[in-house]
Scaffold this active site. Structure first.
Site, PDB file in Angstrom:
ATOM      1  N   MET A  30      16.106   6.164  76.185  1.00  0.00           N
ATOM      2  CA  MET A  30      14.833   5.732  75.467  1.00  0.00           C
ATOM      3  C   MET A  30      13.881   6.617  75.638  1.00  0.00           C
ATOM      4  O   MET A  30      12.768   6.307  75.615  1.00  0.00           O
ATOM      5  CB  MET A  30      14.638   4.223  76.020  1.00  0.00           C
ATOM      6  CG  MET A  30      15.930   3.248  75.503  1.00  0.00           C
ATOM      7  SD  MET A  30      15.231   1.595  75.527  1.00  0.00           S
ATOM      8  CE  MET A  30      14.817   1.149  77.153  1.00  0.00           C
ATOM      9  N   HIS A  34      13.947  11.633  83.123  1.00  0.00           N
ATOM     10  CA  HIS A  34      13.700  11.958  84.531  1.00  0.00           C
ATOM     11  C   HIS A  34      15.122  12.648  85.085  1.00  0.00           C
ATOM     12  O   HIS A  34      15.988  12.776  84.366  1.00  0.00           O
ATOM     13  CB  HIS A  34      13.494  10.889  85.443  1.00  0.00           C
ATOM     14  CG  HIS A  34      14.371   9.506  85.076  1.00  0.00           C
ATOM     15  ND1 HIS A  34      15.651   9.663  85.417  1.00  0.00           N
ATOM     16  CD2 HIS A  34      14.031   8.467  84.396  1.00  0.00           C
ATOM     17  CE1 HIS A  34      16.109   8.371  84.925  1.00  0.00           C
ATOM     18  NE2 HIS A  34      15.361   7.562  84.480  1.00  0.00           N
ATOM     19  N   GLY A  36      17.379  11.761  86.731  1.00  0.00           N
ATOM     20  CA  GLY A  36      18.745  10.589  86.110  1.00  0.00           C
ATOM     21  C   GLY A  36      19.227  11.050  84.920  1.00  0.00           C
ATOM     22  O   GLY A  36      20.431  11.263  84.769  1.00  0.00           O
ATOM     23  N   HIS A  37      18.440  11.161  84.006  1.00  0.00           N
ATOM     24  CA  HIS A  37      18.914  11.561  82.572  1.00  0.00           C
ATOM     25  C   HIS A  37      19.532  13.064  82.548  1.00  0.00           C
ATOM     26  O   HIS A  37      20.341  13.315  82.154  1.00  0.00           O
ATOM     27  CB  HIS A  37      17.799  11.416  81.631  1.00  0.00           C
ATOM     28  CG  HIS A  37      17.184  10.246  81.275  1.00  0.00           C
ATOM     29  ND1 HIS A  37      15.781   9.796  81.780  1.00  0.00           N
ATOM     30  CD2 HIS A  37      17.604   9.030  81.108  1.00  0.00           C
ATOM     31  CE1 HIS A  37      15.588   8.674  81.251  1.00  0.00           C
ATOM     32  NE2 HIS A  37      16.852   7.993  80.963  1.00  0.00           N
ATOM     33  N   GLN A  61      16.396  -4.635  72.213  1.00  0.00           N
ATOM     34  CA  GLN A  61      17.029  -5.121  73.579  1.00  0.00           C
ATOM     35  C   GLN A  61      15.660  -5.496  74.381  1.00  0.00           C
ATOM     36  O   GLN A  61      16.214  -5.643  75.481  1.00  0.00           O
ATOM     37  CB  GLN A  61      17.674  -3.680  74.232  1.00  0.00           C
ATOM     38  CG  GLN A  61      16.913  -2.597  74.377  1.00  0.00           C
ATOM     39  CD  GLN A  61      17.607  -1.453  74.865  1.00  0.00           C
ATOM     40  OE1 GLN A  61      18.427  -0.645  74.122  1.00  0.00           O
ATOM     41  NE2 GLN A  61      17.724  -1.044  76.180  1.00  0.00           N
ATOM     42  N   GLY A 147      24.184   5.860  82.867  1.00  0.00           N
ATOM     43  CA  GLY A 147      23.895   5.884  84.283  1.00  0.00           C
ATOM     44  C   GLY A 147      24.619   4.556  84.815  1.00  0.00           C
ATOM     45  O   GLY A 147      24.573   3.587  84.180  1.00  0.00           O
ATOM     46  N   GLN A 153      24.988  -2.721  82.246  1.00  0.00           N
ATOM     47  CA  GLN A 153      24.940  -2.089  80.846  1.00  0.00           C
ATOM     48  C   GLN A 153      26.435  -1.184  80.572  1.00  0.00           C
ATOM     49  O   GLN A 153      26.955  -1.213  79.612  1.00  0.00           O
ATOM     50  CB  GLN A 153      23.838  -1.296  80.773  1.00  0.00           C
ATOM     51  CG  GLN A 153      23.945  -0.261  79.608  1.00  0.00           C
ATOM     52  CD  GLN A 153      22.566   0.391  79.231  1.00  0.00           C
ATOM     53  OE1 GLN A 153      21.539  -0.322  78.784  1.00  0.00           O
ATOM     54  NE2 GLN A 153      22.530   1.632  79.514  1.00  0.00           N
ATOM     55  N   SER A 186      12.589   5.299  84.218  1.00  0.00           N
ATOM     56  CA  SER A 186      11.327   5.569  83.548  1.00  0.00           C
ATOM     57  C   SER A 186      10.186   4.512  83.893  1.00  0.00           C
ATOM     58  O   SER A 186       8.950   4.797  83.958  1.00  0.00           O
ATOM     59  CB  SER A 186      11.737   5.710  81.927  1.00  0.00           C
ATOM     60  OG  SER A 186      12.666   6.528  81.615  1.00  0.00           O
ATOM     61  N   ARG A 187      10.514   3.446  84.238  1.00  0.00           N
ATOM     62  CA  ARG A 187       9.605   2.282  84.438  1.00  0.00           C
ATOM     63  C   ARG A 187       8.980   2.573  85.945  1.00  0.00           C
ATOM     64  O   ARG A 187       7.987   1.812  86.182  1.00  0.00           O
ATOM     65  CB  ARG A 187      10.299   0.951  84.466  1.00  0.00           C
ATOM     66  CG  ARG A 187      10.618   0.617  82.916  1.00  0.00           C
ATOM     67  CD  ARG A 187      11.229  -1.043  82.880  1.00  0.00           C
ATOM     68  NE  ARG A 187      11.260  -1.305  81.878  1.00  0.00           N
ATOM     69  CZ  ARG A 187      12.449  -1.436  81.130  1.00  0.00           C
ATOM     70  NH1 ARG A 187      13.752  -1.231  81.385  1.00  0.00           N
ATOM     71  NH2 ARG A 187      12.518  -1.961  79.838  1.00  0.00           N
TER      72      ARG A 187
HETATM   73  O1  PAF Z   1      20.024   2.962  79.059  1.00  0.00           O
HETATM   74  C1  PAF Z   1      19.015   2.896  78.217  1.00  0.00           C
HETATM   75  O2  PAF Z   1      18.273   3.811  78.112  1.00  0.00           O
HETATM   76  C2  PAF Z   1      19.438   1.963  76.978  1.00  0.00           C
HETATM   77  O3  PAF Z   1      19.811   0.681  77.143  1.00  0.00           O
HETATM   78  C3  PAF Z   1      20.351   2.492  75.905  1.00  0.00           C
HETATM   79  C4  PAF Z   1      21.666   2.514  76.433  1.00  0.00           C
HETATM   80  C5  PAF Z   1      19.818   3.843  75.512  1.00  0.00           C
HETATM   81  C6  PAF Z   1      20.284   1.733  74.599  1.00  0.00           C
HETATM   82  O4  PAF Z   1      19.053   1.707  74.130  1.00  0.00           O
END
Ligand code: PAF
Length: 281
Positions: A30, A34, A36-37, A61, A147, A153, A186-187
Site C-alpha cells: 500500500m 520502508h 520491510g518492503h 480492507q 511480510g 494476512q 508504515s503506520r
Molecule cells: O499488506 C499490505 O500492504 C496489504 O494488506 C496488501 C497485501 C497490499 C493488500 O492490500
C-alpha cells in the site's frame, strides 16, 4: 522501470513476459515503503526475472472510521526506492478502476479471519483476499512475497491460494525491525515521540514471552498475563489482543507444545500496531 496505471496494460505486459518464458515475482503493497518492503523486494529480485511492485491503498480492507484517508503516501519517494531495488514495473491503479460502480464480487474465508485481527476488524480480510485475488489476476505472478509481520494476512493468502487452486508460490518475508526492536510499519509514522517510546512494549513483550518459555513456563495464560502488565505500564497503550495460538489454524492454545504463535495488537494513541513471534518450547 515501467509505471503502469491501467489494468489492461499491466495484464498485457505480464502476458508478454510469461510468453517470453520469464518468471514474474510480485510484491503487493500500500506504499509508503520502508525497509520491510525493501527486504520483500530483495527476495522478489532473487526469485524472479521480472519484479513487479504494486502500490494501492485498498479501500475494501478499511472499515468506516479506520485510517483509509489518513494512510501515509509518498509516491515519488516510493518510485525512487523501487528503482534502486531493481523493480521492473510498478502497478499503480486508482480505486475507481479497481472497484467500478457496479462492483459486487468478494473473496472471503470461512475460518482464519475469525481470529486475532479479524475479531476487531471483521471485514478486513475479506478486503485483503479480494484485492490480492484481483492483483494476482492483473499481475499474473509466478511467485508473490508478503511480510510475516501481518502473519494472519499471510495465512489467509496461503489458504486462499490453496483453496482456489491459484498457481502461485507464496513466500513469507521475515519481520524487519528498527534498531530498538520496533517492527517496521508504515503506520509508525503516526506515532508521537512519547508514543514511539511506548510502542517498544510490543517487542519487549515478545522478548519477555520468549524468555519465560525458555525458563520452562508453558501455560499460555501465565505468559499472557505477565506480558499484559508490561504493555499496560506504558503510556497511551490499549491492548486489542494478546494471543498464543497454533500458527496454522490460528486457534488459541492453552499450553506451549510445539511451535506457538504469540501475536499481539496494541493501540498506541490512535495507532494500532501488530507484531508476532513463533515461540518454541
Ligand atoms: O499488506 C499490505 O500492504 C496489504 O494488506 C496488501 C497485501 C497490499 C493488500 O492490500
Amino acid at each position: 522501470m515501467d509505471i503502469i496505471n491501467k489494468i489492461g496494460e499491466m495484464q498485457a505486459r505480464s502476458e508478454a513476459r510469461r510468453l517470453a518464458g520469464e518468471k514474474i515475482a510480485f510484491v503487493p503493497t500500500m506504499g509508503f515503503l520502508h525497509q520491510g518492503h525493501m527486504s520483500l523486494l530483495k527476495e522478489g529480485r532473487n526469485r524472479g526475472d521480472d519484479l513487479i511492485l504494486s502500490i494501492f491503498v485498498n479501500p475494501t480492507q478499511f472499515a468506516q472510521g479506520e485510517d483509509l484517508d489518513a494512510y501515509p503516501k509518498s509516491i515519488e519517494r516510493d518510485l525512487g526506492l523501487a528503482e534502486k531495488e531493481g523493480v521492473d514495473a510498478v502497478f499503480l491503479p486508482d480505486a475507481a478502476q479497481m472497484y467500478g460502480e457496479n462492483y459486487q464480487t468478494y473473496v472471503s474465508l470461512e475460518k482464519l479471519p475469525n481470529y486475532l485481527c479479524g475479531i476487531s476488524r471483521p471485514t478486513h480480510f475479506r478486503g485483503v483476499a479480494t484485492v490480492v485475488t484481483k492483483l494476482f489476476n492483473i499481475v499474473k505472478p509466478h511467485v508473490a512475497i508478503f511480510g510475516e509481520k501481518d502473519f494472519q494476512q499471510l495465512a489467509v493468502i496461503r489458504q486462499m491460494v490453496c483453496d482456489l487452486n491459484m498457481d502461485i508460490d507464496i513466500i513469507g518475508g521475515a519481520i524487519v525491525r528498527e534498531k530498538d526492536g520496533l517492527a517496521m510499519s508504515s503506520r509508525n509514522a503516526y506515532l508521537s515521540q512519547v508514543q514511539r517510546q511506548s510502542a517498544l512494549c510490543l517487542f519487549y513483550s515478545l522478548q519477555h514471552a520468549r524468555k519465560l518459555v525458555k525458563n520452562g513456563v508453558n501455560e499460555t495464560e501465565v505468559i499472557i498475563q505477565s506480558t499484559r502488565e508490561i504493555i499496560e505500564s506504558q503510556p497511551e497503550t490499549c491492548i486489542d489482543y494478546l494471543m498464543m495460538c497454533d500458527p496454522v489454524s490460528l486457534e488459541s492454545k492453552p499450553m506451549i507444545q510445539g511451535p506457538t504463535l504469540f501475536a499481539l495488537a496494541v493501540k498506541v494513541g490512535n495507532t494500532r500496531l501488530i507484531d508476532n513471534m513463533i515461540l518454541e518450547p
